[in-house]
Design a protein around this motif. Structure first.
Motif, short mmCIF file in Angstrom:
data_model
loop_
_atom_site.label_atom_id
_atom_site.label_comp_id
_atom_site.label_asym_id
_atom_site.label_seq_id
_atom_site.Cartn_x
_atom_site.Cartn_y
_atom_site.Cartn_z
N ILE A 1 -32.48 -44.23 25.85
CA ILE A 1 -32.56 -45.56 25.25
C ILE A 1 -33.87 -45.66 24.47
N TYR A 2 -33.77 -46.17 23.24
CA TYR A 2 -34.94 -46.31 22.37
C TYR A 2 -35.01 -47.74 21.85
N PRO A 3 -36.24 -48.29 21.79
CA PRO A 3 -36.40 -49.57 21.09
C PRO A 3 -36.42 -49.33 19.58
N VAL A 4 -35.85 -50.25 18.85
CA VAL A 4 -35.82 -50.15 17.39
C VAL A 4 -36.32 -51.47 16.81
N ARG A 5 -37.15 -51.37 15.78
CA ARG A 5 -37.65 -52.58 15.13
C ARG A 5 -37.21 -52.56 13.67
N VAL A 6 -36.67 -53.68 13.22
CA VAL A 6 -36.30 -53.85 11.81
C VAL A 6 -37.20 -54.93 11.24
N GLU A 7 -37.87 -54.60 10.12
CA GLU A 7 -38.83 -55.53 9.52
C GLU A 7 -38.53 -55.73 8.04
N VAL A 8 -38.97 -56.89 7.55
CA VAL A 8 -39.02 -57.13 6.12
C VAL A 8 -40.50 -57.02 5.74
N VAL A 9 -40.81 -56.04 4.93
CA VAL A 9 -42.20 -55.78 4.54
C VAL A 9 -42.35 -56.09 3.05
N VAL A 10 -43.28 -56.98 2.74
CA VAL A 10 -43.55 -57.35 1.35
C VAL A 10 -45.02 -57.07 1.06
N ASP A 11 -45.26 -56.21 0.08
CA ASP A 11 -46.63 -55.82 -0.28
C ASP A 11 -47.37 -55.28 0.95
N GLN A 12 -46.68 -54.45 1.72
CA GLN A 12 -47.21 -53.79 2.90
C GLN A 12 -47.57 -54.76 4.03
N ILE A 13 -47.04 -55.98 3.97
CA ILE A 13 -47.27 -56.97 5.02
C ILE A 13 -45.93 -57.30 5.67
N SER A 14 -45.87 -57.18 7.00
CA SER A 14 -44.64 -57.49 7.73
C SER A 14 -44.43 -59.00 7.74
N ARG A 15 -43.35 -59.44 7.15
CA ARG A 15 -43.09 -60.87 7.03
C ARG A 15 -42.08 -61.39 8.06
N ALA A 16 -41.20 -60.54 8.53
CA ALA A 16 -40.20 -60.93 9.54
C ALA A 16 -39.73 -59.66 10.23
N ARG A 17 -39.40 -59.80 11.50
CA ARG A 17 -38.96 -58.61 12.23
C ARG A 17 -38.12 -59.01 13.44
N LEU A 18 -37.37 -58.05 13.90
CA LEU A 18 -36.60 -58.21 15.14
C LEU A 18 -36.61 -56.89 15.88
N LYS B 1 -42.02 -54.27 -4.43
CA LYS B 1 -42.75 -53.70 -3.32
C LYS B 1 -42.25 -54.23 -1.97
N ALA B 2 -41.10 -54.87 -1.99
CA ALA B 2 -40.50 -55.38 -0.75
C ALA B 2 -39.46 -54.39 -0.24
N VAL B 3 -39.51 -54.09 1.07
CA VAL B 3 -38.59 -53.12 1.66
C VAL B 3 -38.15 -53.60 3.05
N PHE B 4 -37.06 -53.01 3.50
CA PHE B 4 -36.70 -53.09 4.92
C PHE B 4 -37.29 -51.87 5.60
N ARG B 5 -37.94 -52.06 6.72
CA ARG B 5 -38.50 -50.93 7.46
C ARG B 5 -37.81 -50.84 8.81
N ILE B 6 -37.22 -49.69 9.09
CA ILE B 6 -36.58 -49.41 10.38
C ILE B 6 -37.47 -48.45 11.13
N SER B 7 -37.97 -48.90 12.31
CA SER B 7 -38.88 -48.08 13.10
C SER B 7 -38.28 -47.82 14.47
N ILE B 8 -38.50 -46.62 14.98
CA ILE B 8 -38.05 -46.27 16.32
C ILE B 8 -39.26 -46.13 17.22
N GLY B 9 -39.14 -46.66 18.45
CA GLY B 9 -40.24 -46.57 19.40
C GLY B 9 -40.08 -45.42 20.36
#
Length: 677
Positions: free
Chosen positions: A152-169, A80-88
């Protein structure tokens, strides 16, 4: 916000239900031991590469490392761990909005996201993860990041484990349509290196480690981007490198000359010299001489240097008098560094066009963009991430100008640090690399051929510069120069000490040295003058014996200096009359010469003779008076003459007496003369 994954397709309602249930569970029970830390740790991810410019239908690509072994283990083992790429949301308020999102003072509002499982990423040999997400500009309903047009767009990359964001940049990307016609905005990078004066009071040369580090960083940058960097280096620093006795400095100079390549060199005076104070205090000729010496120094070190003499880099405020002076020397553009432009007050704004006027000559005025000064003045651990942030601000600034109906081509962005030096060469290189890939949006140029100022540009008033300290220092230097000039006819003209003194007098007027350092130079120079003035000597206490009424004094003068000296010698005594009381003589370096003085003794005995040594023109005494003694026996010779005459008379009498006696004896025995009995 939309999440798309190859996992089971959940309905929106079910997602909200699960979300509320998860929140309730977290509120009622403690987290497992492994999650007792803060839920999000922003320093756990390090971005090392990405596609900054995303062309139409292009891919988002990120290469990042995870700085936690436990988090890496969870990511690779938990299904259930994923990388999540989000665009703002697209940036619409220029570089300020980019900074606000990066600093988390403005909320990151995701408009679209994509989840990537560990199987959908690539694990590189160095342990980093490579993530790729497809993109689109239209609603597709697929697993593509949806952009809202170019920008220009902000982008966030997260490590999500069990639907909880554990680390991001957080990073930024530039959605770009190459088929769209746009006007590029000029961007200039300036590296202006000044340094403490290398000349030391004892005449040696010293380049400190801080200066060496600045040069090393500049060299590293020039090796990669010389054609895109406008450079200014203190000529005195170059001179110091070439004269330094330290082999490391010689090596550094060779590397610098090789790295400069085609980079344009902004002309500068030999040392930092305030043109405003110089113009107000009748020092214009000194300024001109320093500027010419600066250019000649560059020509000696780098004969083929591409020197730009029409641009003046102002480190400190400049007033109208200073402007008039530099314009007379050929300057047609002024670049104010951050500490110089502060005097403009409310007009200290690089976004506005400015012009200055000097005696009917229009001068373009450019300001360093303070929006980026702080970023370029501090080191960073991640040059690539910092460069992405910097490039995003510059492009967002350009886009805002365009969206508000302005012309980006008329806006010039000048990038440099607070003092003009290169603090982080990797950051500058990465930024130039990013911006060079969109020549339609950004024109990377040097400041070699700046255009004339716009006639509608605002003309600010330049406040008067306070020159009190300059006047005080100039007065002290003038007094020292007078004392040096007293030796002009005394010391041989080709002695190296003259050039040494000229250079000392130059550097003492530099803005780069403090008042205390200036006093050290003055004190050291005066001590040297004192030593030189006492270098011609005669053995004190020497006794000369004069054996006749008319005789000579033979003065053996010694010169302990490193150069020949011509001096005037004056002798005086109440018991002697000198045929020539004043005489000039040249004494070789580290040698001696005998001065012969004709004298007439007025009496006999032992008495003092004063010897004074002056400069060649006789206007200044060198050292203290020297006292020697003269023993006169000139008049004792008369007794010897009288005795000689007496002996001669006595001898004559005896000869006459003997002859008379002999004649009487002859007469008595002569038959003719003998009398009869």
């Amino acid at each position: 916000m939309i999440y798309r994954s190859y996992a089971l397709k959940f309905s929106l309602a079910l997602k909200f239900s699960l979300g509320f249930a998860l929140i309730a569970c977290l509120a009622l029970s403690p987290l497992p031991t492994g999650r007792s830390r803060a839920l999000v740790e922003s320093n756990q991810l390090t971005l090392t590469a990405q596609n900054f410019h995303i062309y139409t239908s292009g891919n988002l690509r990120f290469v990042l490392g995870i700085n936690s072994e436990s988090l890496t283990t969870e990511l690779t083992t938990n299904p259930k761990a994923v990388f999540r790429i989000s665009i703002g949301q697209k940036i619409t308020n220029g570089e300020k909005q980019v900074r606000a999102i990066n600093d988390a003072t403005e909320e990151f509002v995701a408009t679209d996201s994509v989840d990537l499982t560990i199987r959908e990423t690539t694990r590189r040999s160095d342990g980093q993860f490579e993530l790729i997400a497809l993109s689109t500009d239209i609603k597709s309903g697929t697993r593509r990041i949806e952009f809202d047009g170019p920008g220009i767009y902000p982008v966030r990359v997260e490590v999500v484990v069990d639907q909880i964001s554990r680390a991001r940049l957080t990073s930024f990307v530039n959605r770009f349509n190459p088929s769209r016609e746009v006007k590029p905005m000029p961007v200039n990078v300036v590296a202006a290196i000044d340094a403490p004066i290398t000349l030391q009071p004892d005449g040696s040369r010293l380049i400190n480690q801080t200066t060496r580090t600045k040069l090393e960083k500049l060299i590293k940058l020039l090796k990669l981007d010389a054609s895109r960097i406008t450079v200014q280096i203190s000529p005195e620093l170059l001179d110091g490198l070439s004269r330094s006795a330290n082999p490391a400095d010689q090596t550094l100079l060779v590397q610098l000359v090789a790295a400069l390549g085609t980079a344009p060199i902004i002309a500068a005076p030999y040392i930092q010299f305030d043109p405003s104070a110089a113009s107000s205090n009748a020092q214009s000729d000194q300024f001109k001489a320093l500027r010419e010496r600066g250019i000649s120094t560059w020509q000696q070190v780098l004969p083929n240097a591409r020197t730009v003499s029409s641009l003046w880099v102002a480190r400190k405020p400049i007033d109208q008098n200073g402007l008039d002076l530099i314009v007379r020397s050929g300057v047609r553009s002024v670049l104010m560094l951050s500490q110089s432009s502060v005097v403009l007050g409310e007009f200290d704004n690089a976004a506005r066009p400015y012009r200055l006027v000097s005696n009917g000559v229009d001068v373009s005025l450019h300001l360093v963009d303070k929006s980026y000064v702080d970023q370029l003045s501090r080191p960073t651990d991640n040059a690539f991430s910092a460069a992405t942030f910097l490039a995003a601000q510059i492009l967002a600034q350009r886009n805002q100008i365009e969206s508000e109906g302005g012309t980006p081509a008329l806006r010039r962005v000048v990038l440099t640090s607070r003092d003009g030096s290169v603090v982080n060469e990797d950051l500058i290189h990465e930024t130039l690399l990013i911006l060079s890939r969109v020549p339609q949006q950004v024109a990377l140029r040097t400041m070699a051929n700046l255009p004339a100022p716009r006639l509608d540009a605002y003309k600010p008033i330049l406040p008067k510069v306070n020159s009190k300290n300059f006047i005080e220092r100039t007065s002290k230097i003038a007094d020292l120069r007078k004392d040096i000039e007293k030796l002009r006819d005394t010391i041989e003209t080709d002695a190296t000490v003259w050039s040494d003194w000229d250079e000392r007098l130059l550097v003492m007027s530099s803005e780069s040295i403090t008042d205390a350092e200036c006093e050290n130079f003055i004190s050291a120079t005066r001590n040297q003058l004192k030593t030189i003035r006492q270098s011609v000597t005669l053995q004190d206490g020497t006794t000369f014996t004069l054996g006749s009424r008319e005789s000579t004094l033979r003065l053996d003068l010694q010169n302990s200096s490193d150069f020949a000296m011509t001096v005037q010698v004056r002798v005086a005594s109440s018991k002697l009359r000198f045929k020539n009381e004043i005489a000039s003589i040249e004494i070789p370096a580290k040698g001696s010469n005998e001065l012969v003085v004709d004298v007439v003794a007025l009496s006999n005995g032992l008495f003092p003779v004063e010897v004074r040594i002056f400069t060649a023109n006789g206007q200044s005494q060198l050292g203290k008076k020297i006292e020697v003694s003269a023993r006169v026996n000139a008049l004792a010779g008369l007794g010897q003459v009288v005795s000689g005459v007496g002996l001669l008379l006595l001898a004559t009498w005896w000869v006459a007496h003997i002859r008379r006696k002999y004649r009487k004896k002859i007469s008595k025995n002569h038959p003719v003369l003998r009398s009869k009995p």
